[in-house]
Design a protein around this motif. Structure first.
Motif, PDB file in Angstrom:
ATOM      1  N   LEU A 181       0.839  -1.191   0.000  1.00  0.00           N
ATOM      2  CA  LEU A 181       0.000   0.000   0.000  1.00  0.00           C
ATOM      3  C   LEU A 181       0.874   1.239   0.000  1.00  0.00           C
ATOM      4  CD1 LEU A 181      -2.563  -1.010   2.774  1.00  0.00           C
ATOM      5  CD2 LEU A 181      -2.719  -1.404   0.314  1.00  0.00           C
ATOM      6  N   ARG A 182       0.330   2.311  -0.532  1.00  0.00           N
ATOM      7  CA  ARG A 182       1.014   3.586  -0.418  1.00  0.00           C
ATOM      8  C   ARG A 182       1.196   3.885   1.067  1.00  0.00           C
ATOM      9  NH1 ARG A 182      -1.996   8.243  -3.445  1.00  0.00           N
ATOM     10  NH2 ARG A 182      -2.577   8.794  -1.325  1.00  0.00           N
ATOM     11  N   ALA A 183       2.326   4.435   1.439  1.00  0.00           N
ATOM     12  CA  ALA A 183       2.680   4.590   2.850  1.00  0.00           C
ATOM     13  C   ALA A 183       1.648   5.388   3.643  1.00  0.00           C
ATOM     14  CB  ALA A 183       4.051   5.241   2.972  1.00  0.00           C
ATOM     15  N   ASP A 184       0.976   6.335   3.017  1.00  0.00           N
ATOM     16  CA  ASP A 184      -0.012   7.149   3.732  1.00  0.00           C
ATOM     17  C   ASP A 184      -1.406   6.538   3.727  1.00  0.00           C
ATOM     18  OD1 ASP A 184      -0.321   7.552   0.983  1.00  0.00           O
ATOM     19  OD2 ASP A 184      -0.953   9.634   1.217  1.00  0.00           O
ATOM     20  N   CYS A 185      -1.532   5.321   3.238  1.00  0.00           N
ATOM     21  CA  CYS A 185      -2.850   4.692   3.106  1.00  0.00           C
ATOM     22  C   CYS A 185      -2.966   3.387   3.880  1.00  0.00           C
ATOM     23  CB  CYS A 185      -3.156   4.452   1.630  1.00  0.00           C
ATOM     24  SG  CYS A 185      -3.297   5.988   0.689  1.00  0.00           S
ATOM     25  N   THR A 186      -2.117   3.187   4.874  1.00  0.00           N
ATOM     26  CA  THR A 186      -2.179   1.956   5.659  1.00  0.00           C
ATOM     27  C   THR A 186      -3.144   2.117   6.829  1.00  0.00           C
ATOM     28  OG1 THR A 186      -0.309   2.606   7.041  1.00  0.00           O
ATOM     29  CG2 THR A 186       0.195   1.352   5.036  1.00  0.00           C
ATOM     30  N   GLY A 187      -3.677   1.001   7.291  1.00  0.00           N
ATOM     31  CA  GLY A 187      -4.543   1.005   8.460  1.00  0.00           C
ATOM     32  C   GLY A 187      -5.916   1.593   8.218  1.00  0.00           C
ATOM     33  N   LYS A 188      -6.354   1.649   6.966  1.00  0.00           N
ATOM     34  CA  LYS A 188      -7.630   2.289   6.638  1.00  0.00           C
ATOM     35  C   LYS A 188      -8.572   1.383   5.857  1.00  0.00           C
ATOM     36  CE  LYS A 188      -5.204   6.639   6.707  1.00  0.00           C
ATOM     37  NZ  LYS A 188      -4.652   7.747   5.943  1.00  0.00           N
ATOM     38  N   GLY A 189      -8.273   0.082   5.829  1.00  0.00           N
ATOM     39  CA  GLY A 189      -9.153  -0.871   5.173  1.00  0.00           C
ATOM     40  C   GLY A 189      -8.775  -1.240   3.756  1.00  0.00           C
ATOM     41  N   THR A 190      -7.809  -0.553   3.173  1.00  0.00           N
ATOM     42  CA  THR A 190      -7.425  -0.834   1.791  1.00  0.00           C
ATOM     43  C   THR A 190      -6.820  -2.224   1.651  1.00  0.00           C
ATOM     44  OG1 THR A 190      -7.007   1.523   1.459  1.00  0.00           O
ATOM     45  CG2 THR A 190      -6.101   0.010  -0.181  1.00  0.00           C
ATOM     46  N   GLY A 191      -5.929  -2.586   2.552  1.00  0.00           N
ATOM     47  CA  GLY A 191      -5.293  -3.899   2.491  1.00  0.00           C
ATOM     48  C   GLY A 191      -6.308  -5.018   2.585  1.00  0.00           C
ATOM     49  N   LYS A 192      -7.270  -4.870   3.480  1.00  0.00           N
ATOM     50  CA  LYS A 192      -8.291  -5.907   3.642  1.00  0.00           C
ATOM     51  C   LYS A 192      -9.167  -6.010   2.398  1.00  0.00           C
ATOM     52  CE  LYS A 192     -11.255  -7.939   7.063  1.00  0.00           C
ATOM     53  NZ  LYS A 192     -11.637  -7.890   8.479  1.00  0.00           N
ATOM     54  N   ALA A 193      -9.508  -4.872   1.810  1.00  0.00           N
ATOM     55  CA  ALA A 193     -10.313  -4.880   0.583  1.00  0.00           C
ATOM     56  C   ALA A 193      -9.551  -5.557  -0.558  1.00  0.00           C
ATOM     57  CB  ALA A 193     -10.702  -3.455   0.200  1.00  0.00           C
ATOM     58  N   LEU A 194      -8.289  -5.213  -0.715  1.00  0.00           N
ATOM     59  CA  LEU A 194      -7.473  -5.809  -1.782  1.00  0.00           C
ATOM     60  C   LEU A 194      -7.293  -7.306  -1.595  1.00  0.00           C
ATOM     61  CD1 LEU A 194      -4.548  -3.281  -2.383  1.00  0.00           C
ATOM     62  CD2 LEU A 194      -6.012  -4.277  -4.146  1.00  0.00           C
ATOM     63  N   LEU A 195      -6.870  -7.699  -0.405  1.00  0.00           N
ATOM     64  CA  LEU A 195      -6.592  -9.117  -0.164  1.00  0.00           C
ATOM     65  C   LEU A 195      -7.874  -9.948  -0.224  1.00  0.00           C
ATOM     66  CD1 LEU A 195      -4.454 -11.232   0.320  1.00  0.00           C
ATOM     67  CD2 LEU A 195      -4.533 -10.691   2.770  1.00  0.00           C
ATOM     68  N   SER A 196      -8.981  -9.401   0.235  1.00  0.00           N
ATOM     69  CA  SER A 196     -10.270 -10.114   0.144  1.00  0.00           C
ATOM     70  C   SER A 196     -10.624 -10.409  -1.306  1.00  0.00           C
ATOM     71  CB  SER A 196     -11.389  -9.293   0.787  1.00  0.00           C
ATOM     72  OG  SER A 196     -11.191  -9.158   2.164  1.00  0.00           O
ATOM     73  N   GLU A 197     -10.463  -9.411  -2.159  1.00  0.00           N
ATOM     74  CA  GLU A 197     -10.764  -9.601  -3.579  1.00  0.00           C
ATOM     75  C   GLU A 197      -9.789 -10.582  -4.216  1.00  0.00           C
ATOM     76  OE1 GLU A 197     -12.764  -9.232  -7.237  1.00  0.00           O
ATOM     77  OE2 GLU A 197     -13.392  -8.789  -5.191  1.00  0.00           O
ATOM     78  N   LEU A 198      -8.523 -10.521  -3.834  1.00  0.00           N
ATOM     79  CA  LEU A 198      -7.540 -11.462  -4.369  1.00  0.00           C
ATOM     80  C   LEU A 198      -7.915 -12.895  -4.008  1.00  0.00           C
ATOM     81  CD1 LEU A 198      -4.790 -11.592  -5.913  1.00  0.00           C
ATOM     82  CD2 LEU A 198      -3.728 -11.746  -3.648  1.00  0.00           C
ATOM     83  N   ILE A 199      -8.324 -13.113  -2.778  1.00  0.00           N
ATOM     84  CA  ILE A 199      -8.738 -14.444  -2.340  1.00  0.00           C
ATOM     85  C   ILE A 199      -9.931 -14.916  -3.173  1.00  0.00           C
ATOM     86  CG2 ILE A 199      -9.799 -15.728  -0.430  1.00  0.00           C
ATOM     87  CD1 ILE A 199      -8.005 -13.913   1.441  1.00  0.00           C
ATOM     88  N   LEU A 200     -10.923 -14.052  -3.351  1.00  0.00           N
ATOM     89  CA  LEU A 200     -12.100 -14.426  -4.160  1.00  0.00           C
ATOM     90  C   LEU A 200     -11.700 -14.797  -5.582  1.00  0.00           C
ATOM     91  CD1 LEU A 200     -14.706 -11.730  -3.052  1.00  0.00           C
ATOM     92  CD2 LEU A 200     -14.763 -14.177  -2.562  1.00  0.00           C
TER      93      LEU A 200
END
Length: 189
Positions: A102-121
């Motif tokens: 993630l971009r350094a200023d965009c961590t801890g805001k749900g982006t990682g979970k959204a990305l990884l969830s979609e990758l798993i699907l």
């Protein structure tokens, strides 16, 4: 394309959009990754790869039918993830390894979970049955927590495997089943 409401931060009143990455996204992807390579220990690379090298990697991943995704907020790429082959030997063909930055200023805001969830699907729609996370060190608790929140289990640690920024780094392995996992044989065409 999936649109996900941002989680838990007023800075994310807009929506995060997850979509397939394209070659046009590689400049932004290279900038995100270069920051982590040069300033962090999540990657064991010490020199940031060029945009051309990332294009080679992107082509290698996507030509195998594996997903490479980006997260967009306000028309800017703020993160990316992909699934790659876990190991080159044939018996590993139903196992993938995930990568997420993630971009350094965009961590801890749900982006990682959204990305990884979609990758798993996306991976569950393919022939793959296991996903491995290879995480740099126990100190990377945000990555460990992200993976645990999506069903990954801790499966082991390699101690002092990497050396970067004058420190030894452990590697933590986490794993999650995809679809039926090992409950049924894969469709081995």
């Amino acid at each position: 394309m999936q649109s996900v409401s941002a989680i838990g931060n007023a800075d994310y009143s807009n929506k995060i959009t997850i979509r397939d990455a394209t070659k046009k996204d590689l400049k932004a992807i290279q900038e995100i990754y270069a920051f982590h390579v040069l300033h962090g220990t999540a990657s064991f690379e010490e020199l940031a790869p060029s945009e051309q090298e990332l294009q080679r990697r992107y082509t290698s991943i996507t030509s195998q039918g594996l997903p490479w995704l980006v997260a967009i907020l306000d028309k800017q790429i703020i993160g990316y993830c992909y699934a790659g082959p876990y190991r080159p030997r044939a018996a590993y063909r139903f196992t993938v390894e995930n990568t997420i930055y993630l971009r350094a200023d965009c961590t801890g805001k749900g982006t990682g979970k959204a990305l990884l969830s979609e990758l798993i699907l996306r991976c569950e729609k393919g022939p793959w049955r296991q996903m491995i996370a290879v995480i740099s060190g126990h100190a990377n608790q945000s990555s460990v927590a992200l993976h645990r929140s999506l069903g990954f289990q801790y499966v082991g640690t390699q101690t002092a495997t990497g050396y970067k920024f004058k420190q030894w780094l452990d590697v933590v392995f986490m794993q999650r089943a995809l679809g039926d996992g090992s409950n049924t044989p894969p469709d081995d065409r």
